[in-house]
Motif scaffolding. Structure first.
Motif, PDB file in Angstrom:
ATOM      1  N   PRO A 109       0.824  -1.215   0.000  1.00  0.00           N
ATOM      2  CA  PRO A 109       0.000   0.000   0.000  1.00  0.00           C
ATOM      3  C   PRO A 109       0.853   1.258   0.000  1.00  0.00           C
ATOM      4  CG  PRO A 109      -0.010  -1.013   2.160  1.00  0.00           C
ATOM      5  CD  PRO A 109       0.711  -1.952   1.236  1.00  0.00           C
ATOM      6  N   ARG A 110       0.380   2.284  -0.702  1.00  0.00           N
ATOM      7  CA  ARG A 110       1.101   3.553  -0.766  1.00  0.00           C
ATOM      8  C   ARG A 110       0.798   4.405   0.451  1.00  0.00           C
ATOM      9  NH1 ARG A 110       0.603   8.045  -5.596  1.00  0.00           N
ATOM     10  NH2 ARG A 110       1.709   9.673  -4.485  1.00  0.00           N
ATOM     11  N   LEU A 111      -0.441   4.326   0.941  1.00  0.00           N
ATOM     12  CA  LEU A 111      -0.853   5.108   2.095  1.00  0.00           C
ATOM     13  C   LEU A 111      -0.784   4.262   3.353  1.00  0.00           C
ATOM     14  CD1 LEU A 111      -3.948   6.963   0.605  1.00  0.00           C
ATOM     15  CD2 LEU A 111      -1.622   7.836   0.898  1.00  0.00           C
ATOM     16  N   LEU A 112      -0.242   4.852   4.412  1.00  0.00           N
ATOM     17  CA  LEU A 112      -0.071   4.149   5.685  1.00  0.00           C
ATOM     18  C   LEU A 112      -0.854   4.872   6.772  1.00  0.00           C
ATOM     19  CD1 LEU A 112       3.815   3.731   5.555  1.00  0.00           C
ATOM     20  CD2 LEU A 112       2.095   2.083   4.806  1.00  0.00           C
ATOM     21  N   ASN A 113      -1.445   4.108   7.687  1.00  0.00           N
ATOM     22  CA  ASN A 113      -2.101   4.745   8.820  1.00  0.00           C
ATOM     23  C   ASN A 113      -1.025   5.208   9.806  1.00  0.00           C
ATOM     24  OD1 ASN A 113      -1.402   2.569  10.525  1.00  0.00           O
ATOM     25  ND2 ASN A 113      -3.321   1.515  10.102  1.00  0.00           N
ATOM     26  N   VAL A 114      -1.438   5.821  10.907  1.00  0.00           N
ATOM     27  CA  VAL A 114      -0.475   6.407  11.843  1.00  0.00           C
ATOM     28  C   VAL A 114       0.473   5.347  12.404  1.00  0.00           C
ATOM     29  CG1 VAL A 114      -0.218   7.675  14.000  1.00  0.00           C
ATOM     30  CG2 VAL A 114      -2.054   8.269  12.438  1.00  0.00           C
ATOM     31  N   ALA A 115      -0.047   4.210  12.797  1.00  0.00           N
ATOM     32  CA  ALA A 115       0.790   3.160  13.377  1.00  0.00           C
ATOM     33  C   ALA A 115       1.778   2.617  12.344  1.00  0.00           C
ATOM     34  CB  ALA A 115      -0.074   2.033  13.928  1.00  0.00           C
ATOM     35  N   GLU A 116       1.315   2.405  11.130  1.00  0.00           N
ATOM     36  CA  GLU A 116       2.199   1.899  10.073  1.00  0.00           C
ATOM     37  C   GLU A 116       3.263   2.925   9.706  1.00  0.00           C
ATOM     38  OE1 GLU A 116      -1.087  -0.910   7.758  1.00  0.00           O
ATOM     39  OE2 GLU A 116      -0.894   1.219   7.241  1.00  0.00           O
ATOM     40  N   ALA A 117       2.880   4.210   9.646  1.00  0.00           N
ATOM     41  CA  ALA A 117       3.842   5.266   9.332  1.00  0.00           C
ATOM     42  C   ALA A 117       4.884   5.386  10.436  1.00  0.00           C
ATOM     43  CB  ALA A 117       3.112   6.596   9.139  1.00  0.00           C
ATOM     44  N   ALA A 118       4.453   5.274  11.678  1.00  0.00           N
ATOM     45  CA  ALA A 118       5.389   5.332  12.800  1.00  0.00           C
ATOM     46  C   ALA A 118       6.380   4.167  12.724  1.00  0.00           C
ATOM     47  CB  ALA A 118       4.637   5.300  14.125  1.00  0.00           C
ATOM     48  N   SER A 119       5.880   2.996  12.424  1.00  0.00           N
ATOM     49  CA  SER A 119       6.747   1.826  12.271  1.00  0.00           C
ATOM     50  C   SER A 119       7.708   2.005  11.105  1.00  0.00           C
ATOM     51  CB  SER A 119       5.893   0.580  12.070  1.00  0.00           C
ATOM     52  OG  SER A 119       6.693  -0.546  11.857  1.00  0.00           O
ATOM     53  N   TYR A 120       7.226   2.555  10.007  1.00  0.00           N
ATOM     54  CA  TYR A 120       8.045   2.799   8.813  1.00  0.00           C
ATOM     55  C   TYR A 120       9.215   3.724   9.132  1.00  0.00           C
ATOM     56  CZ  TYR A 120       8.983   3.987   3.877  1.00  0.00           C
ATOM     57  OH  TYR A 120       9.566   4.174   2.643  1.00  0.00           O
ATOM     58  N   LEU A 121       8.960   4.751   9.969  1.00  0.00           N
ATOM     59  CA  LEU A 121      10.018   5.692  10.340  1.00  0.00           C
ATOM     60  C   LEU A 121      10.804   5.252  11.574  1.00  0.00           C
ATOM     61  CD1 LEU A 121       8.321   9.197   9.860  1.00  0.00           C
ATOM     62  CD2 LEU A 121       9.911   8.014   8.327  1.00  0.00           C
ATOM     63  N   GLY A 122      10.279   4.277  12.295  1.00  0.00           N
ATOM     64  CA  GLY A 122      10.957   3.805  13.505  1.00  0.00           C
ATOM     65  C   GLY A 122      10.766   4.736  14.688  1.00  0.00           C
ATOM     66  N   VAL A 123       9.586   5.352  14.766  1.00  0.00           N
ATOM     67  CA  VAL A 123       9.263   6.264  15.860  1.00  0.00           C
ATOM     68  C   VAL A 123       7.977   5.796  16.523  1.00  0.00           C
ATOM     69  CG1 VAL A 123      10.413   8.227  14.741  1.00  0.00           C
ATOM     70  CG2 VAL A 123       7.979   7.867  14.359  1.00  0.00           C
ATOM     71  N   THR A 124       7.609   6.472  17.612  1.00  0.00           N
ATOM     72  CA  THR A 124       6.365   6.117  18.303  1.00  0.00           C
ATOM     73  C   THR A 124       5.169   6.749  17.589  1.00  0.00           C
ATOM     74  OG1 THR A 124       6.418   8.035  19.769  1.00  0.00           O
ATOM     75  CG2 THR A 124       7.569   6.036  20.527  1.00  0.00           C
ATOM     76  N   ILE A 125       4.001   6.241  17.886  1.00  0.00           N
ATOM     77  CA  ILE A 125       2.771   6.793  17.325  1.00  0.00           C
ATOM     78  C   ILE A 125       2.597   8.234  17.788  1.00  0.00           C
ATOM     79  CG2 ILE A 125       0.247   6.616  17.363  1.00  0.00           C
ATOM     80  CD1 ILE A 125       0.602   3.567  17.477  1.00  0.00           C
ATOM     81  N   PHE A 126       2.884   8.504  19.053  1.00  0.00           N
ATOM     82  CA  PHE A 126       2.755   9.862  19.576  1.00  0.00           C
ATOM     83  C   PHE A 126       3.680  10.813  18.814  1.00  0.00           C
ATOM     84  CE2 PHE A 126       3.947  13.334  22.412  1.00  0.00           C
ATOM     85  CZ  PHE A 126       2.703  13.847  22.710  1.00  0.00           C
ATOM     86  N   PHE A 127       4.922  10.400  18.576  1.00  0.00           N
ATOM     87  CA  PHE A 127       5.861  11.256  17.846  1.00  0.00           C
ATOM     88  C   PHE A 127       5.399  11.458  16.407  1.00  0.00           C
ATOM     89  CE2 PHE A 127       9.899  12.121  15.591  1.00  0.00           C
ATOM     90  CZ  PHE A 127      10.236  13.299  16.253  1.00  0.00           C
ATOM     91  N   MET A 128       4.817  10.436  15.805  1.00  0.00           N
ATOM     92  CA  MET A 128       4.302  10.556  14.441  1.00  0.00           C
ATOM     93  C   MET A 128       3.185  11.594  14.392  1.00  0.00           C
ATOM     94  SD  MET A 128       4.896   9.191  11.521  1.00  0.00           S
ATOM     95  CE  MET A 128       4.372  10.337  10.293  1.00  0.00           C
ATOM     96  N   ARG A 129       2.292  11.553  15.356  1.00  0.00           N
ATOM     97  CA  ARG A 129       1.217  12.546  15.422  1.00  0.00           C
ATOM     98  C   ARG A 129       1.792  13.947  15.662  1.00  0.00           C
ATOM     99  NH1 ARG A 129      -3.844  10.571  15.379  1.00  0.00           N
ATOM    100  NH2 ARG A 129      -4.150   8.395  15.905  1.00  0.00           N
ATOM    101  N   THR A 130       2.824  14.045  16.489  1.00  0.00           N
ATOM    102  CA  THR A 130       3.468  15.330  16.744  1.00  0.00           C
ATOM    103  C   THR A 130       4.082  15.889  15.465  1.00  0.00           C
ATOM    104  OG1 THR A 130       3.947  14.694  19.028  1.00  0.00           O
ATOM    105  CG2 THR A 130       5.231  16.509  18.120  1.00  0.00           C
ATOM    106  N   LEU A 131       4.736  15.047  14.685  1.00  0.00           N
ATOM    107  CA  LEU A 131       5.301  15.492  13.409  1.00  0.00           C
ATOM    108  C   LEU A 131       4.209  16.054  12.506  1.00  0.00           C
ATOM    109  CD1 LEU A 131       7.826  12.617  12.557  1.00  0.00           C
ATOM    110  CD2 LEU A 131       8.379  14.941  13.283  1.00  0.00           C
ATOM    111  N   HIS A 132       3.055  15.412  12.513  1.00  0.00           N
ATOM    112  CA  HIS A 132       1.935  15.891  11.698  1.00  0.00           C
ATOM    113  C   HIS A 132       1.379  17.203  12.249  1.00  0.00           C
ATOM    114  CE1 HIS A 132      -1.551  15.938   9.155  1.00  0.00           C
ATOM    115  NE2 HIS A 132      -2.341  15.962  10.215  1.00  0.00           N
ATOM    116  N   TRP A 133       1.176  17.285  13.572  1.00  0.00           N
ATOM    117  CA  TRP A 133       0.641  18.500  14.180  1.00  0.00           C
ATOM    118  C   TRP A 133       1.559  19.697  13.931  1.00  0.00           C
ATOM    119  CZ3 TRP A 133      -0.219  15.324  19.160  1.00  0.00           C
ATOM    120  CH2 TRP A 133      -1.444  14.652  19.087  1.00  0.00           C
ATOM    121  N   GLU A 134       2.871  19.454  13.946  1.00  0.00           N
ATOM    122  CA  GLU A 134       3.845  20.527  13.725  1.00  0.00           C
ATOM    123  C   GLU A 134       4.093  20.776  12.239  1.00  0.00           C
ATOM    124  OE1 GLU A 134       7.260  19.369  15.972  1.00  0.00           O
ATOM    125  OE2 GLU A 134       6.326  19.907  17.888  1.00  0.00           O
ATOM    126  N   LYS A 135       3.328  20.108  11.392  1.00  0.00           N
ATOM    127  CA  LYS A 135       3.396  20.261   9.927  1.00  0.00           C
ATOM    128  C   LYS A 135       4.773  19.928   9.346  1.00  0.00           C
ATOM    129  CE  LYS A 135      -0.245  23.752   9.821  1.00  0.00           C
ATOM    130  NZ  LYS A 135      -1.369  23.043   9.846  1.00  0.00           N
TER     131      LYS A 135
END
Length: 68
Positions: free
Chosen positions: A13-39
């Motif tokens: 899949p090209r699109l990843l949910n928050v958990a999959e994106a966090a795993s892809y980058l090797g970060v936590t779900i909270f940090f992934m959401r923070t990256l999104h909130w901070e644009k």
């Protein structure tokens, strides 16, 4: 019988949910959401789901490497 790697990549899949994106980058779900909130990483909102494009995640990594 296993599929060739090129075919497996095409089926990934090209699109990843928050958990999959966090795993892809090797970060936590909270940090992934923070990256999104901070644009720092663009996300796509579909209904109540937040999805991330792998290309945007790769771009984030390249920018982070360039600024380091």
């Amino acid at each position: 019988m296993k599929k060739p790697k090129a075919e497996q990549a095409a089926l990934a899949p090209r699109l990843l949910n928050v958990a999959e994106a966090a795993s892809y980058l090797g970060v936590t779900i909270f940090f992934m959401r923070t990256l999104h909130w901070e644009k720092q990483v663009r996300g796509l909102k579909l209904g109540h789901r937040l999805l991330f494009d792998k290309a945007d995640l790769d771009l984030f990594v390249e920018r982070a490497k360039a600024s380091a």
